[in-house]
Design a protein around this motif. Structure first.
Motif, PDB file in Angstrom:
ATOM      1  N   GLN A  26      -3.876   9.000   4.985  1.00  0.00           N
ATOM      2  CA  GLN A  26      -3.008   9.083   6.256  1.00  0.00           C
ATOM      3  C   GLN A  26      -1.473   9.124   5.637  1.00  0.00           C
ATOM      4  N   THR A  27      -1.015   8.254   4.992  1.00  0.00           N
ATOM      5  CA  THR A  27       0.388   8.187   4.560  1.00  0.00           C
ATOM      6  C   THR A  27       0.666   9.851   3.590  1.00  0.00           C
ATOM      7  N   HIS A  28      -0.310  10.236   2.877  1.00  0.00           N
ATOM      8  CA  HIS A  28      -0.131  11.383   2.026  1.00  0.00           C
ATOM      9  C   HIS A  28       0.026  12.617   2.944  1.00  0.00           C
ATOM     10  N   TRP A  29      -0.573  12.617   4.371  1.00  0.00           N
ATOM     11  CA  TRP A  29      -0.560  13.681   5.127  1.00  0.00           C
ATOM     12  C   TRP A  29       0.600  13.660   6.213  1.00  0.00           C
ATOM     13  N   TYR A  30       0.938  12.315   6.553  1.00  0.00           N
ATOM     14  CA  TYR A  30       1.914  11.847   7.613  1.00  0.00           C
ATOM     15  C   TYR A  30       3.277  11.570   6.942  1.00  0.00           C
ATOM     16  N   MET A  31       3.576  12.280   6.160  1.00  0.00           N
ATOM     17  CA  MET A  31       4.781  12.230   5.303  1.00  0.00           C
ATOM     18  C   MET A  31       5.841  13.152   5.665  1.00  0.00           C
ATOM     19  N   ARG A  32       7.239  12.904   6.070  1.00  0.00           N
ATOM     20  CA  ARG A  32       8.189  13.669   6.440  1.00  0.00           C
ATOM     21  C   ARG A  32       9.618  13.051   6.153  1.00  0.00           C
ATOM     22  N   ASP A  33       9.780  13.056   5.011  1.00  0.00           N
ATOM     23  CA  ASP A  33      11.118  12.371   4.474  1.00  0.00           C
ATOM     24  C   ASP A  33      11.765  12.859   3.192  1.00  0.00           C
ATOM     25  N   HIS A  34      12.898  12.601   2.679  1.00  0.00           N
ATOM     26  CA  HIS A  34      13.489  12.767   1.721  1.00  0.00           C
ATOM     27  C   HIS A  34      12.469  12.106   0.433  1.00  0.00           C
ATOM     28  N   GLY A  35      12.119  12.694  -0.414  1.00  0.00           N
ATOM     29  CA  GLY A  35      11.283  12.172  -1.504  1.00  0.00           C
ATOM     30  C   GLY A  35      10.030  12.684  -1.297  1.00  0.00           C
ATOM     31  N   PHE A  36       9.359  13.556  -0.283  1.00  0.00           N
ATOM     32  CA  PHE A  36       8.141  14.092  -0.238  1.00  0.00           C
ATOM     33  C   PHE A  36       7.740  14.835  -1.459  1.00  0.00           C
ATOM     34  N   LEU A  37       8.347  15.368  -1.989  1.00  0.00           N
ATOM     35  CA  LEU A  37       7.945  16.255  -3.048  1.00  0.00           C
ATOM     36  C   LEU A  37       7.522  15.254  -4.223  1.00  0.00           C
ATOM     37  N   PHE A  38       7.870  14.088  -4.236  1.00  0.00           N
ATOM     38  CA  PHE A  38       7.639  13.104  -5.390  1.00  0.00           C
ATOM     39  C   PHE A  38       6.413  12.401  -4.705  1.00  0.00           C
ATOM     40  N   TYR A  39       6.417  11.845  -3.574  1.00  0.00           N
ATOM     41  CA  TYR A  39       5.338  10.750  -3.263  1.00  0.00           C
ATOM     42  C   TYR A  39       4.120  11.560  -2.693  1.00  0.00           C
ATOM     43  N   HIS A  40       4.082  12.620  -2.120  1.00  0.00           N
ATOM     44  CA  HIS A  40       2.875  13.341  -1.885  1.00  0.00           C
ATOM     45  C   HIS A  40       2.052  13.454  -2.900  1.00  0.00           C
ATOM     46  N   PRO A  41       2.476  14.131  -4.026  1.00  0.00           N
ATOM     47  CA  PRO A  41       1.499  14.095  -5.125  1.00  0.00           C
ATOM     48  C   PRO A  41       1.067  12.857  -5.839  1.00  0.00           C
ATOM     49  N   LEU A  42       2.128  11.624  -5.576  1.00  0.00           N
ATOM     50  CA  LEU A  42       1.789  10.504  -6.424  1.00  0.00           C
ATOM     51  C   LEU A  42       0.657   9.710  -5.665  1.00  0.00           C
ATOM     52  N   LEU A  43       0.710   9.966  -4.318  1.00  0.00           N
ATOM     53  CA  LEU A  43      -0.373   9.385  -3.561  1.00  0.00           C
ATOM     54  C   LEU A  43      -1.847   9.891  -3.887  1.00  0.00           C
ATOM     55  N   ASP A  44      -1.878  11.292  -4.274  1.00  0.00           N
ATOM     56  CA  ASP A  44      -3.189  11.464  -4.993  1.00  0.00           C
ATOM     57  C   ASP A  44      -3.657  10.649  -5.913  1.00  0.00           C
ATOM     58  N   ASP A  45      -2.692  10.398  -6.872  1.00  0.00           N
ATOM     59  CA  ASP A  45      -3.055   9.325  -8.190  1.00  0.00           C
ATOM     60  C   ASP A  45      -3.584   8.025  -7.433  1.00  0.00           C
ATOM     61  N   PHE A  46      -2.927   7.488  -6.281  1.00  0.00           N
ATOM     62  CA  PHE A  46      -3.330   6.414  -5.739  1.00  0.00           C
ATOM     63  C   PHE A  46      -4.771   6.525  -5.259  1.00  0.00           C
ATOM     64  N   ILE A  47      -5.192   7.550  -4.778  1.00  0.00           N
ATOM     65  CA  ILE A  47      -6.244   7.674  -3.888  1.00  0.00           C
ATOM     66  C   ILE A  47      -7.469   7.871  -5.137  1.00  0.00           C
ATOM     67  N   ASP A  48      -7.138   8.658  -6.233  1.00  0.00           N
ATOM     68  CA  ASP A  48      -8.080   8.675  -7.292  1.00  0.00           C
ATOM     69  C   ASP A  48      -8.573   7.229  -8.010  1.00  0.00           C
ATOM     70  N   ASP A  49      -7.492   6.417  -7.903  1.00  0.00           N
ATOM     71  CA  ASP A  49      -7.554   5.286  -8.297  1.00  0.00           C
ATOM     72  C   ASP A  49      -8.797   4.375  -7.571  1.00  0.00           C
ATOM     73  N   ILE A  50      -8.360   4.403  -6.485  1.00  0.00           N
ATOM     74  CA  ILE A  50      -9.203   3.696  -5.376  1.00  0.00           C
ATOM     75  C   ILE A  50     -10.615   4.262  -5.310  1.00  0.00           C
ATOM     76  N   ASP A  51     -10.761   5.436  -5.326  1.00  0.00           N
ATOM     77  CA  ASP A  51     -12.250   6.142  -5.379  1.00  0.00           C
ATOM     78  C   ASP A  51     -12.864   5.453  -6.685  1.00  0.00           C
ATOM     79  N   ASP A  52     -12.328   5.567  -7.734  1.00  0.00           N
ATOM     80  CA  ASP A  52     -12.947   4.954  -9.202  1.00  0.00           C
ATOM     81  C   ASP A  52     -13.389   3.509  -8.664  1.00  0.00           C
TER      82      ASP A  52
END
Ligand SMILES: [Fe+2]
Length: 155
Positions: A26-52
């Motif tokens: 949800q955070t990955h999708w509902y992000m609208r702020d400076h820093g988006f270009l950094f945090y949006h892909p970073l949260l994909d890494d968080f999700i990958d960790d949680i999946d494992d």
């Protein structure tokens, strides 16, 4: 029953990690702020960790002849984490603080699991939970660092 308390807490962790996956997404999708270009892909890494992590915990539970929660309803009914409706009006700082709060709850439950599996002498589950807690602690340290704070992990 053998390892019964360990199995209960493993299932609690399954429900919490699965819910955390949704919260991070949800955070990955509902992000609208400076820093988006950094945090949006970073949260994909968080999700990958949680999946494992959730897969590993659920499969350990099955190995112990347990039955992991496996429906959205069961995750929802059993998680300790709180979901909220997605909105675009939060700053990234607020979103990180929310992730942090939930990661801390998960770290506390992992800590409980480490103690319980020790009491029941299930050292394989304990070893797995220690490794996962190390990874979650690291996420907490990094998010705290991004927020300009010390890790705050000492007990
Ligand atoms: Fe995405």
């Amino acid at each position: 029953m053998v390892y019964s308390k360990t199995k209960d807490i493993l299932n609690q962790i399954v429900a919490d990690l699965y819910t955390m996956r949704v919260i991070v997404h949800q955070t990955h999708w509902y992000m609208r702020d400076h820093g988006f270009l950094f945090y949006h892909p970073l949260l994909d890494d968080f999700i990958d960790d949680i999946d494992d992590q959730v897969d590993e915990v659920a499969e350990r539970l099955v190995t112990l002849d347990g039955a992991p929660y496996s429906t959205l309803q069961a995750f929802h009914e059993n998680t300790q984490l709180e979901e909220t409706k997605g909105t675009f009006d939060h700053t990234i700082e607020e979103q990180l603080a929310r992730l942090l709060e939930n990661y801390k709850k998960i770290a506390d439950t992992l800590e409980k699991g480490i103690q319980i599996s020790d009491e029941e002498n299930d050292l394989v589950s304990q070893d797995m939970l220690i490794a996962i807690k190390g990874d979650v602690d690291k996420r907490i340290w990094m998010i705290q660092g991004d927020l300009g704070k010390a890790p705050g992990l000492e007990h």
